[in-house]
Each structure stands twice: as structure tokens, then as C-alpha cells.
Motif scaffolding. Structure first.
Motif, PDB file in Angstrom:
ATOM      1  N   PHE A 196      34.616  33.485  49.945  1.00  0.00           N
ATOM      2  CA  PHE A 196      35.282  34.637  49.337  1.00  0.00           C
ATOM      3  C   PHE A 196      36.719  34.719  49.825  1.00  0.00           C
ATOM      4  CE2 PHE A 196      30.773  35.589  49.636  1.00  0.00           C
ATOM      5  CZ  PHE A 196      30.475  35.902  48.324  1.00  0.00           C
ATOM      6  N   TRP A 197      37.611  34.907  48.880  1.00  0.00           N
ATOM      7  CA  TRP A 197      39.030  35.088  49.184  1.00  0.00           C
ATOM      8  C   TRP A 197      39.402  36.523  48.822  1.00  0.00           C
ATOM      9  CZ3 TRP A 197      43.469  32.748  45.732  1.00  0.00           C
ATOM     10  CH2 TRP A 197      44.705  33.118  46.263  1.00  0.00           C
ATOM     11  N   ILE A 198      39.704  37.315  49.822  1.00  0.00           N
ATOM     12  CA  ILE A 198      40.048  38.717  49.587  1.00  0.00           C
ATOM     13  C   ILE A 198      41.561  38.850  49.476  1.00  0.00           C
ATOM     14  CG2 ILE A 198      39.943  41.043  50.572  1.00  0.00           C
ATOM     15  CD1 ILE A 198      37.299  40.132  51.932  1.00  0.00           C
ATOM     16  N   THR A 199      42.014  39.555  48.456  1.00  0.00           N
ATOM     17  CA  THR A 199      43.449  39.726  48.222  1.00  0.00           C
ATOM     18  C   THR A 199      43.783  41.207  48.008  1.00  0.00           C
ATOM     19  OG1 THR A 199      43.732  39.785  45.802  1.00  0.00           O
ATOM     20  CG2 THR A 199      43.226  37.635  46.780  1.00  0.00           C
ATOM     21  N   GLY A 200      45.084  41.497  48.050  1.00  0.00           N
ATOM     22  CA  GLY A 200      45.562  42.848  47.782  1.00  0.00           C
ATOM     23  C   GLY A 200      46.198  42.980  46.409  1.00  0.00           C
ATOM     24  N   LEU A 201      45.829  42.094  45.493  1.00  0.00           N
ATOM     25  CA  LEU A 201      46.375  42.192  44.128  1.00  0.00           C
ATOM     26  C   LEU A 201      46.002  43.534  43.509  1.00  0.00           C
ATOM     27  CD1 LEU A 201      45.728  38.747  42.355  1.00  0.00           C
ATOM     28  CD2 LEU A 201      47.754  39.539  43.580  1.00  0.00           C
ATOM     29  N   SER A 205      52.356  44.428  38.240  1.00  0.00           N
ATOM     30  CA  SER A 205      53.163  43.823  37.179  1.00  0.00           C
ATOM     31  C   SER A 205      52.301  43.699  35.934  1.00  0.00           C
ATOM     32  CB  SER A 205      53.680  42.438  37.594  1.00  0.00           C
ATOM     33  OG  SER A 205      52.599  41.540  37.762  1.00  0.00           O
ATOM     34  N   GLY A 206      52.953  43.427  34.823  1.00  0.00           N
ATOM     35  CA  GLY A 206      52.242  43.347  33.555  1.00  0.00           C
ATOM     36  C   GLY A 206      51.163  42.287  33.551  1.00  0.00           C
ATOM     37  N   ASN A 207      51.433  41.142  34.173  1.00  0.00           N
ATOM     38  CA  ASN A 207      50.437  40.081  34.139  1.00  0.00           C
ATOM     39  C   ASN A 207      49.326  40.274  35.171  1.00  0.00           C
ATOM     40  OD1 ASN A 207      52.693  39.509  35.838  1.00  0.00           O
ATOM     41  ND2 ASN A 207      51.915  37.441  36.182  1.00  0.00           N
ATOM     42  N   ARG A 208      49.368  41.382  35.908  1.00  0.00           N
ATOM     43  CA  ARG A 208      48.259  41.716  36.811  1.00  0.00           C
ATOM     44  C   ARG A 208      47.494  42.944  36.300  1.00  0.00           C
ATOM     45  NH1 ARG A 208      50.753  40.510  42.915  1.00  0.00           N
ATOM     46  NH2 ARG A 208      51.183  38.305  42.499  1.00  0.00           N
ATOM     47  N   ALA A 209      47.803  43.377  35.092  1.00  0.00           N
ATOM     48  CA  ALA A 209      47.260  44.638  34.573  1.00  0.00           C
ATOM     49  C   ALA A 209      45.757  44.623  34.386  1.00  0.00           C
ATOM     50  CB  ALA A 209      47.951  44.996  33.260  1.00  0.00           C
ATOM     51  N   THR A 210      45.153  43.457  34.259  1.00  0.00           N
ATOM     52  CA  THR A 210      43.705  43.384  34.027  1.00  0.00           C
ATOM     53  C   THR A 210      42.975  42.798  35.239  1.00  0.00           C
ATOM     54  OG1 THR A 210      43.955  41.222  32.972  1.00  0.00           O
ATOM     55  CG2 THR A 210      43.994  43.153  31.524  1.00  0.00           C
ATOM     56  N   THR A 211      43.597  42.838  36.396  1.00  0.00           N
ATOM     57  CA  THR A 211      42.991  42.265  37.604  1.00  0.00           C
ATOM     58  C   THR A 211      41.599  42.847  37.855  1.00  0.00           C
ATOM     59  OG1 THR A 211      45.173  41.961  38.612  1.00  0.00           O
ATOM     60  CG2 THR A 211      43.285  42.004  40.106  1.00  0.00           C
ATOM     61  N   PRO A 212      40.558  42.002  37.916  1.00  0.00           N
ATOM     62  CA  PRO A 212      39.197  42.499  38.188  1.00  0.00           C
ATOM     63  C   PRO A 212      38.964  42.646  39.696  1.00  0.00           C
ATOM     64  CG  PRO A 212      39.145  40.148  37.842  1.00  0.00           C
ATOM     65  CD  PRO A 212      40.593  40.565  37.704  1.00  0.00           C
ATOM     66  N   PHE A 213      37.830  43.219  40.077  1.00  0.00           N
ATOM     67  CA  PHE A 213      37.481  43.282  41.500  1.00  0.00           C
ATOM     68  C   PHE A 213      36.947  41.933  41.987  1.00  0.00           C
ATOM     69  CE2 PHE A 213      36.895  47.713  40.051  1.00  0.00           C
ATOM     70  CZ  PHE A 213      37.883  48.291  40.828  1.00  0.00           C
ATOM     71  N   ALA A 214      36.272  41.227  41.114  1.00  0.00           N
ATOM     72  CA  ALA A 214      35.708  39.923  41.486  1.00  0.00           C
ATOM     73  C   ALA A 214      35.938  38.939  40.354  1.00  0.00           C
ATOM     74  CB  ALA A 214      34.212  40.042  41.777  1.00  0.00           C
ATOM     75  N   GLU A 215      36.367  37.740  40.695  1.00  0.00           N
ATOM     76  CA  GLU A 215      36.566  36.708  39.685  1.00  0.00           C
ATOM     77  C   GLU A 215      36.327  35.348  40.318  1.00  0.00           C
ATOM     78  OE1 GLU A 215      40.722  36.463  38.396  1.00  0.00           O
ATOM     79  OE2 GLU A 215      41.301  37.552  40.207  1.00  0.00           O
ATOM     80  N   PHE A 216      35.873  34.418  39.500  1.00  0.00           N
ATOM     81  CA  PHE A 216      35.646  33.068  39.990  1.00  0.00           C
ATOM     82  C   PHE A 216      36.952  32.297  39.939  1.00  0.00           C
ATOM     83  CE2 PHE A 216      34.128  28.603  39.334  1.00  0.00           C
ATOM     84  CZ  PHE A 216      33.648  28.430  40.621  1.00  0.00           C
ATOM     85  N   ASP A 217      37.373  31.735  41.055  1.00  0.00           N
ATOM     86  CA  ASP A 217      38.563  30.897  41.129  1.00  0.00           C
ATOM     87  C   ASP A 217      38.096  29.447  41.058  1.00  0.00           C
ATOM     88  OD1 ASP A 217      40.739  29.314  41.932  1.00  0.00           O
ATOM     89  OD2 ASP A 217      41.569  30.905  43.207  1.00  0.00           O
ATOM     90  N   ALA A 218      38.114  28.898  39.853  1.00  0.00           N
ATOM     91  CA  ALA A 218      37.584  27.551  39.647  1.00  0.00           C
ATOM     92  C   ALA A 218      38.414  26.506  40.383  1.00  0.00           C
ATOM     93  CB  ALA A 218      37.547  27.239  38.153  1.00  0.00           C
ATOM     94  N   GLU A 219      39.726  26.738  40.472  1.00  0.00           N
ATOM     95  CA  GLU A 219      40.606  25.778  41.140  1.00  0.00           C
ATOM     96  C   GLU A 219      40.216  25.598  42.604  1.00  0.00           C
ATOM     97  OE1 GLU A 219      43.302  24.515  39.247  1.00  0.00           O
ATOM     98  OE2 GLU A 219      43.464  23.047  40.869  1.00  0.00           O
ATOM     99  N   ARG A 220      39.862  26.711  43.237  1.00  0.00           N
ATOM    100  CA  ARG A 220      39.543  26.678  44.677  1.00  0.00           C
ATOM    101  C   ARG A 220      38.049  26.761  44.938  1.00  0.00           C
ATOM    102  NH1 ARG A 220      44.220  29.841  43.925  1.00  0.00           N
ATOM    103  NH2 ARG A 220      46.045  28.828  44.849  1.00  0.00           N
ATOM    104  N   ASN A 221      37.272  26.920  43.876  1.00  0.00           N
ATOM    105  CA  ASN A 221      35.820  26.959  43.971  1.00  0.00           C
ATOM    106  C   ASN A 221      35.338  28.044  44.934  1.00  0.00           C
ATOM    107  OD1 ASN A 221      33.233  26.162  43.292  1.00  0.00           O
ATOM    108  ND2 ASN A 221      33.081  24.757  45.028  1.00  0.00           N
ATOM    109  N   LEU A 222      35.804  29.239  44.690  1.00  0.00           N
ATOM    110  CA  LEU A 222      35.372  30.384  45.497  1.00  0.00           C
ATOM    111  C   LEU A 222      35.461  31.649  44.639  1.00  0.00           C
ATOM    112  CD1 LEU A 222      38.359  31.537  45.934  1.00  0.00           C
ATOM    113  CD2 LEU A 222      38.328  30.343  48.103  1.00  0.00           C
ATOM    114  N   ILE A 223      34.977  32.735  45.210  1.00  0.00           N
ATOM    115  CA  ILE A 223      35.064  34.022  44.520  1.00  0.00           C
ATOM    116  C   ILE A 223      36.234  34.798  45.094  1.00  0.00           C
ATOM    117  CG2 ILE A 223      33.862  36.143  43.892  1.00  0.00           C
ATOM    118  CD1 ILE A 223      32.510  33.612  42.872  1.00  0.00           C
ATOM    119  N   LYS A 224      37.112  35.208  44.214  1.00  0.00           N
ATOM    120  CA  LYS A 224      38.282  35.970  44.633  1.00  0.00           C
ATOM    121  C   LYS A 224      37.950  37.462  44.508  1.00  0.00           C
ATOM    122  CE  LYS A 224      43.180  35.870  43.376  1.00  0.00           C
ATOM    123  NZ  LYS A 224      44.104  35.176  42.457  1.00  0.00           N
ATOM    124  N   ILE A 225      38.200  38.180  45.580  1.00  0.00           N
ATOM    125  CA  ILE A 225      37.902  39.612  45.615  1.00  0.00           C
ATOM    126  C   ILE A 225      39.215  40.383  45.706  1.00  0.00           C
ATOM    127  CG2 ILE A 225      36.732  41.464  46.883  1.00  0.00           C
ATOM    128  CD1 ILE A 225      34.791  39.403  45.708  1.00  0.00           C
TER     129      ILE A 225
END
Ligand code: SF4
Length: 256
Positions: free
Chosen positions: A144-149, A154-174
Motif C-alpha cells: 500500500f502506498w499512502i499519499t496526501g493527494l 487541481s483539475g486533474n485530481r478532481a476525481t481522486t479516489p480513496f483507493a486505486e490500483f497502481d498497475a505500474e507499481r503493482n500496489l494499492i494507492k491510498i
């Protein structure tokens, strides 16, 4: 919900379910829930105000979440000082991840040390060397990668979810405070006496490396002071976009 498995075997349904669960919890509850799922949870902090809120929650509740920062070598002195102050305040260790000197040398030879002002290619290459490569080390083996997003950044962060799969890094981004707006964060910081970067009070709502961050003018978006010379509304350092789109133009031997 059963979620005590490594991230690489979580299904998209699991991630969606996790997103719903986190939406129903407060910040400490979100962090504790993720920490209890099994697997390493790593929070990467830039020492910005939203990240300080998360660090404070981790430290105050003694949560088993690793706290890491990318010490790019170009940070403001105020940011470096805040790393030490935060460690002392919450009795935690913030693990620093540095760029490799060989990579910096290769970058400087190709673009010049401050070549990031000259082209988008050079800027992305610098962020790759100083941020993306160290980030990969910080997240190595994490589930799990926890972030403060935040959605309001910004506009391109307007739909930021609480949890998402980061396929590039193969982990769950929180994204633990995705739904907090800046006024709520400021009130929380005041109420809890959380240490913050003094640059915020000088017009820097978003703080990155010193040569690439300026104060914003009244009415400008929060991230307008980041890479301000680039005429692109989706300016990002690459930490939160697919690595493939940010591939380094440096010689392959320098990438690790
Ligand atoms: Fe380099 Fe600027 Fe990116 Fe920092 S923000 S890594 S100095 S281009």
C-alpha cells in the motif's frame, strides 16, 4: 470483506470495496484499516500541509505505517528543517530516499544541472532522477502506498479516489485525505498544533523543489506555482501519473 492479501492478488472488486470502506471512516480510521490489512504500508510525504496532517495521525496513533520522503537535493531549507522538526514532534523516523550521484552526473552532463527550465524533456528527466527512481526504492515491496493527494488540488485530481490500483507499481494507492478541502486542513492543523512549512504562510500552498516552486498570486490555483514556466495544465512531477508516460531520456545504464 477479506483484504489481508498482498496487493498483486487483490481484484478490482476488492479495490472498489476498499474505496467504499475508506469513504465511511475518518482519517485515523482509514490509516488504521489499511495498516491492518497485511503487507507493508508506506506513506510518502513531501512535508506539505496535507501530508503533515497524515504524518500527525500516524505518529499520534502509533500506526504501523512507514513514513518516507524523497530528499531530492533541491528542497527548500524550510522543508529540510521540517523533516527534523516532525520527527522530534511525533517521535517517528522519516526515511530519506536520495537520488544516485551517478544519475545526477549523467543528467547534468546531458542537460546541465538546471536544464529543467529549458525543455519539458529535461524537466521530466530531472524529476525521474531525483524523484521517480528514489520513489521506486521507497515503495519496493510495499503493498500500500499512502499519499496526501486531494481532489481540490487541481483539475486533474478532481476525481481522486480513496483507493486505486497502481498497475505500474503493482500496489494499492491510498489517498487518505482525498475528500478534505484546504480550509478543513488548515482548521485541523490549527486545532492540533501540527507543525507546517513556514513557506505556506508566504504564498506557497504547494511546495516542491526550490528552483521549481514559486509563490502564487491571489486567485491562482493551488499548484500554479509548480513548474510555472511550462504551458501545460497537467503539470506533474510523474509521481502520480503512469511511469511509462514519464520515461527518462537518460542513458539506460543510469536508470535503476
Ligand atoms: Fe528537478 Fe525541479 Fe523536478 Fe525537483 S521539481 S526533481 S528540481 S525538475
Amino acid at each position: 470483506m477479506t483484504l489481508n492479501t498482498p496487493s498483486h492478488v487483490l481484484s478490482s472488486h476488492d479495490v472498489s470495496s476498499l474505496d467504499d470502506t475508506l469513504a465511511s471512516l475518518d482519517l485515523a480510521g482509514r490509516l488504521a484499516f489499511v495498516a491492518g490489512l497485511g503487507g507493508r504500508a508506506v506513506f510518502t510525504t513531501s512535508l506539505g500541509i496535507e501530508d503533515q496532517v497524515i504524518t500527525a495521525a500516524i505518529g499520534t496513533h502509533r500506526l504501523p505505517v512507514e513514513v518516507a520522503t524523497l530528499e531530492t537535493g533541491r528542497l527548500f531549507a524550510e522543508t529540510v528543517n521540517l523533516i527534523h522538526e516532525t520527527e522530534e514532534r511525533y517521535d517517528i523516523a522519516i526515511k530519506r530516499f536520495y537520488p544516485a550521484q551517478d544519475d545526477i552526473d549523467a543528467y547534468a552532463e546531458k542537460f546541465g544541472l538546471n536544464g529543467f527550465y529549458d525543455s519539458v524533456e529535461a524537466r521530466h528527466a530531472c524529476c525521474h532522477v531525483r524523484k521517480l527512481v528514489p520513489l521506486a526504492k521507497a515503495l519496493d515491496g510495499a503493498s500500500f502506498w499512502i499519499t496526501g493527494l486531494r481532489r481540490g488540488q487541481s483539475g486533474n485530481r478532481a476525481t481522486t479516489p480513496f483507493a486505486e490500483f497502481d498497475a505500474e507499481r503493482n500496489l494499492i494507492k491510498i489517498n487518505a485525505i482525498a475528500d478534505w478541502d484546504i480550509d478543513v486542513i488548515k482548521a485541523h492543523v490549527l486545532a492540533e498544533n501540527i507543525p507546517v512549512n513556514p513557506l505556506h504562510a508566504r504564498g506557497y500552498p504547494s511546495i516542491g523543489c526550490e528552483p521549481c516552486t514559486r509563490a502564487i498570486k491571489p486567485g491562482e490555483p493551488e499548484r500554479a506555482g509548480r513548474w510555472w514556466w511550462e504551458n501545460d495544465e497537467k503539470r506533474e512531477c510523474g509521481l502520480h501519473v503512469a511511469e511509462a508516460a514519464q520515461a527518462s531520456p537518460l542513458p539506460a545504464a543510469s536508470q535503476r
